[in-house]
Design an enzyme around this catalytic site. Sequence first.
Site, PDB file in Angstrom:
ATOM      1  N   ASP A 175     -30.609   2.069 -15.164  1.00 37.59           N
ATOM      2  CA  ASP A 175     -30.277   2.807 -16.387  1.00 37.59           C
ATOM      3  C   ASP A 175     -31.456   2.896 -17.347  1.00 37.59           C
ATOM      4  OD1 ASP A 175     -27.742   3.151 -15.392  1.00 37.59           O
ATOM      5  OD2 ASP A 175     -26.719   2.403 -17.179  1.00 37.59           O
ATOM      6  N   ASP A 180     -16.569  -4.094 -21.135  1.00 40.72           N
ATOM      7  CA  ASP A 180     -17.318  -4.323 -19.900  1.00 40.72           C
ATOM      8  C   ASP A 180     -17.031  -5.691 -19.303  1.00 40.72           C
ATOM      9  OD1 ASP A 180     -18.444  -1.841 -19.933  1.00 40.72           O
ATOM     10  OD2 ASP A 180     -20.363  -2.469 -20.769  1.00 40.72           O
ATOM     11  N   GLU A 225     -17.989   4.146 -15.446  1.00 37.48           N
ATOM     12  CA  GLU A 225     -18.643   4.620 -14.223  1.00 37.48           C
ATOM     13  C   GLU A 225     -17.623   5.035 -13.160  1.00 37.48           C
ATOM     14  OE1 GLU A 225     -21.920   2.196 -16.115  1.00 37.48           O
ATOM     15  OE2 GLU A 225     -19.762   2.421 -16.237  1.00 37.48           O
ATOM     16  N   LYS A 273     -28.074  -1.098 -11.290  1.00 35.58           N
ATOM     17  CA  LYS A 273     -27.873  -0.324 -12.520  1.00 35.58           C
ATOM     18  C   LYS A 273     -28.141  -1.171 -13.752  1.00 35.58           C
ATOM     19  CE  LYS A 273     -24.225   2.402 -14.804  1.00 35.58           C
ATOM     20  NZ  LYS A 273     -25.019   3.542 -15.238  1.00 35.58           N
TER      21      LYS A 273
END
Length: 422
Positions: A55, A299, A327, A402
């Site tokens: 990212d 998260d 995602e 990621k």
Amino acid sequence: MPNALPPAYTITPPNRPLSGRVSPPGSKSITNRALLLAALAEGTSRLTGALKSKDTVLMARALRNMGVTVEEPDATSFLVTSTGRLAAPSAPLFLGNAGTATRFLTAAVATIDGTVIVDGDEDMRLRPIRPLVDALNALGIDAQSPTGCPPVTIVGTGRFGSGRVEIDASLSSQYVSALLMAAPFGDGPIEVALKGKDIGARGYVDLTLAAMRAFGAQIESRDDGSWLVQPTGYKATDFHIEPDASAATYLWGIEALTGGTIDLGVPTDAFTQPDAAAQAVIAQFPDMPAVIDGSQMQDAVPTIAVVAAFNNRPVRFVGITNLRVKETDRIRAVANELNRIRPGLAVEEGDDLIVHSDPALSGQVLPARIETYHDHRIAMSFALAGLRVGGVTILDPACTGKTYPDYWDMLKALGVELTPAT
């Protein structure tokens, strides 16, 4: 970045406490904020403690494509040199499935005199961005997103408007952060106000405000739902990025499930990120609460849900509607994969997730091939299940790159046996 990983890893339960010292990577959320703010500041900024992952690499690449010099003197630093303005790129900005980079740059590129297309991969093209586009339009900026998701086309004039703009942040606080970070380039003061009081994890707006102030922005918090930003631009600065609290949740989960002790090198109360609140919840294992509100630590929910599979009582997760537009649909993904371990272990009830905890799962061999949906958090969370249940195989382990490229090496260093599988 790590070497190529196998198509899958099968985890062997260690059957002993896992202890040691692990330094979590830098915060993805703060790294991408700091990269953008440094790119919008005239001069050279040194960012230390930064995360180098998929990212943040995508964010850095996009900034380079807009005329910013981004150097990487070591594994955890960026040196960013800018004129204080972004230049129109020669091609669309491709940002994969990086939500922070996509939302933040959609607003930031509106300060450019020229046309910019902000795009992502097939998963990002399913993630809503309409509320941010509508807010930009309200400021007089020509931004278009025919599907309500990326790609977004922004025809900038080098101006960002002024006055009051309202935004619906019920799906994501990133829309608010995106507007706030671009607002110092307004023609005059800009007031960013919530449309209604619902907002995704609000603590991330506080992260944004703290980073903006570090780069010289002047912001007045007027009430619980509006912020007045002065047209100051930004000043280059040296900025240190704290460890990633979302990454730390996996380490707290390892402690809870194995009875070990892991030294993160930083006390929990030193984290400013919202997901740090997960530590107090996980620390109650195996007697975590019957109801857990995940709205302000979104998260962390997959981590807590996997730990909850071994809790002494069922756990209902509430306030997690926004997990459906991450995602992947993380509510559905967590339920599906827990049910691969044992049918009936989890159920969706509206937008709540119920985990029918079963301490008796520990020590059993329950072969399960965990689908990760290209989602780093599903892969990392379900690896924790393999610490207590035999036969757990994580598909596509490379997706953890990621945000936590060294995740599997970290598990190995703690003594977890990972067997490559197909």
